[in-house]
Design an enzyme around this catalytic site. Structure first.
Site, PDB file in Angstrom:
ATOM      1  N   GLY B  16      -5.058  24.979  33.802  1.00 21.10           N
ATOM      2  CA  GLY B  16      -3.977  25.347  34.710  1.00 21.10           C
ATOM      3  C   GLY B  16      -2.956  24.243  34.932  1.00 21.10           C
ATOM      4  O   GLY B  16      -2.326  24.188  35.987  1.00 21.10           O
ATOM      5  N   ASN B 109       5.529  33.858  27.424  1.00 19.59           N
ATOM      6  CA  ASN B 109       4.436  32.972  27.033  1.00 19.59           C
ATOM      7  C   ASN B 109       5.012  31.628  26.617  1.00 19.59           C
ATOM      8  O   ASN B 109       6.112  31.568  26.081  1.00 19.59           O
ATOM      9  CB  ASN B 109       3.675  33.577  25.834  1.00 19.59           C
ATOM     10  CG  ASN B 109       2.534  32.697  25.366  1.00 19.59           C
ATOM     11  OD1 ASN B 109       1.736  32.189  26.166  1.00 19.59           O
ATOM     12  ND2 ASN B 109       2.437  32.491  24.059  1.00 19.59           N
ATOM     13  N   HIS B 111       4.173  28.346  24.138  1.00 18.30           N
ATOM     14  CA  HIS B 111       3.327  27.927  23.026  1.00 18.30           C
ATOM     15  C   HIS B 111       3.712  26.489  22.650  1.00 18.30           C
ATOM     16  O   HIS B 111       4.897  26.172  22.572  1.00 18.30           O
ATOM     17  CB  HIS B 111       3.534  28.865  21.833  1.00 18.30           C
ATOM     18  CG  HIS B 111       2.660  28.537  20.663  1.00 18.30           C
ATOM     19  ND1 HIS B 111       1.351  28.962  20.590  1.00 18.30           N
ATOM     20  CD2 HIS B 111       2.895  27.804  19.553  1.00 18.30           C
ATOM     21  CE1 HIS B 111       0.815  28.494  19.458  1.00 18.30           C
ATOM     22  NE2 HIS B 111       1.728  27.798  18.818  1.00 18.30           N
ATOM     23  N   ASP B 152       1.960  35.158  19.519  1.00 18.87           N
ATOM     24  CA  ASP B 152       3.037  34.178  19.275  1.00 18.87           C
ATOM     25  C   ASP B 152       4.178  34.716  18.417  1.00 18.87           C
ATOM     26  O   ASP B 152       4.803  33.962  17.666  1.00 18.87           O
ATOM     27  CB  ASP B 152       2.469  32.916  18.583  1.00 18.87           C
ATOM     28  CG  ASP B 152       1.345  32.279  19.393  1.00 18.87           C
ATOM     29  OD1 ASP B 152       1.376  32.383  20.628  1.00 18.87           O
ATOM     30  OD2 ASP B 152       0.449  31.684  18.779  1.00 18.87           O
ATOM     31  N   GLU B 181       6.981  21.063  27.590  1.00 20.94           N
ATOM     32  CA  GLU B 181       6.556  22.346  28.167  1.00 20.94           C
ATOM     33  C   GLU B 181       6.857  22.395  29.673  1.00 20.94           C
ATOM     34  O   GLU B 181       7.241  23.435  30.204  1.00 20.94           O
ATOM     35  CB  GLU B 181       5.055  22.550  27.956  1.00 20.94           C
ATOM     36  CG  GLU B 181       4.643  22.757  26.509  1.00 20.94           C
ATOM     37  CD  GLU B 181       3.123  22.851  26.380  1.00 20.94           C
ATOM     38  OE1 GLU B 181       2.518  23.742  27.000  1.00 20.94           O
ATOM     39  OE2 GLU B 181       2.530  22.010  25.656  1.00 20.94           O
TER      40      GLU B 181
END
Lengths: 221, 221
Positions: B16, B109, B111, B152, B181
């Site tokens: 997390g 999402n 990645h 993905d 990210e």
């Protein structure tokens, strides 16, 4: 500027904009080499004028006047080898060159994408940037790599990246990537001239200094 | 901070850390939303504690307690839909979710590579970074994309890049990419919350502002 004796031959096929950048950096004392010769695979291109105006010897080995890759490659090899250059830089050189074993690890190429993406036969000039835009990727960049006898396949020496904006035309993106090329190619050539990179067994060997650069090099990446 | 009423569900499978970053930005007033729920596909992971400590409701839909992707997906869909969230963020969520048509364009999402490179089945966590290092690429990065029912593969919303240094271990590279990210996911989520991006016919639609950002956004890229 006479350089440190390292002699570089530059191969081109068109406008010679990367060549122009290399000459400007050499003139500014930021690239320590001499240019042995500029060889173009096309006659009458602007890059030849760029070279001549800088006092660099030029030769045309026209791809279309040689039948097949083998014959063309032999002619090109003969011209290049005659000068015994230390390094050979493909800067917008679009023909396949079957280089002799003895030149492996002495020839570098710059490609306007993040290889292995958008490389290989047919991916040159605007075709590259059109494909990047069609892919929806939001990052592109450029790659400097050692040349082997395959298009855009040799071990990667250096890459730089830049954003792709959603409204970019291929020309917009080409300009932004070219800005990165104008930094990446001299950076990689400097590493070659200074003996900081070499071609090992199919991979790139780096000096201790380049293995894990400190803060300054984060910016170079 | 109560947010502007936009409710976000976050899907996790592990530590997390991305969730933690989103919560911190929400708390700092830099991300204007409420978190409806955190759903984990694994029981007992640290990310559930992160959520609980932030006062966010949690549910475990354990992948291994559901037989096959279809049954797991139905259970996950039921839990997610019950809250009627505006957006669903996969932040280190490692299971395949066959999401219902009604959620297409509402699920994003992140990645840890520059997709389409190093994505798809098997490319998660350290496997991604090991593959990047093995490739010899000198640039990596991260991708935020709309989720469809393939690993993905959905349309790319945002990417950020960073250097790969020759001596990088997979952990070194993971840390550097994670830094990107931590910027890319909130940036993309903000665009979603502000209605600046949407999923069109299999591609991403951008607001006029995002189509060609000015100088400030060069830095964001």
């Amino acid at each position: 500027m006479t350089g440190n004796g390292r002699r570089v031959t530059v191969l081109i096929s068109g406008t010679g904009r990367s060549l122009e950048n290399l000459i400007a950096l050499r003139d500014a004392g930021e690239l320590n080499c001499d240019f042995a010769r500029v060889v173009s695979s096309r006659a009458g291109v602007r890059g030849l004028t760029v070279a001549e105006e800088a006092g660099i010897p030029t030769t045309v080995v026209a791809r279309k006047e040689h039948f097949g890759t083998q014959v063309f490659s032999e002619a090109l090899t003969a011209v290049v080898m005659a000068d015994r250059p230390d390094w050979i830089v493909m800067a917008g050189f679009l023909s396949l060159w079957l280089l002799p074993e003895s030149l492996l690890g002495k020839v570098i190429n710059i490609h306007p994408s993040l290889l292995p993406l958008f490389g290989g036969k047919g991916f040159y000039g605007h075709h590259v940037h059109e494909a990047v835009i069609a892919s929806g990727m939001r990052i592109s960049g450029c790659t400097v790599h050692f040349v082997d006898t395959r298009y855009d396949k040799g071990p990667i020496i250096h890459q730089r990246c830049c954003p792709v904006f959603p409204a970019d035309t291929p020309d917009d993106l080409a300009s932004r990537v070219f800005g990165e090329e104008c930094r990446a190619l001299p950076e990689a050539l400097r590493w070659c001239l200074d003996g900081e990179v070499a071609l090992g067994e199919g991979r790139v060997l780096y000096s201790d200094r380049l293995l894990r650069p400190s803060g300054q090099a984060e910016d170079e990446g």
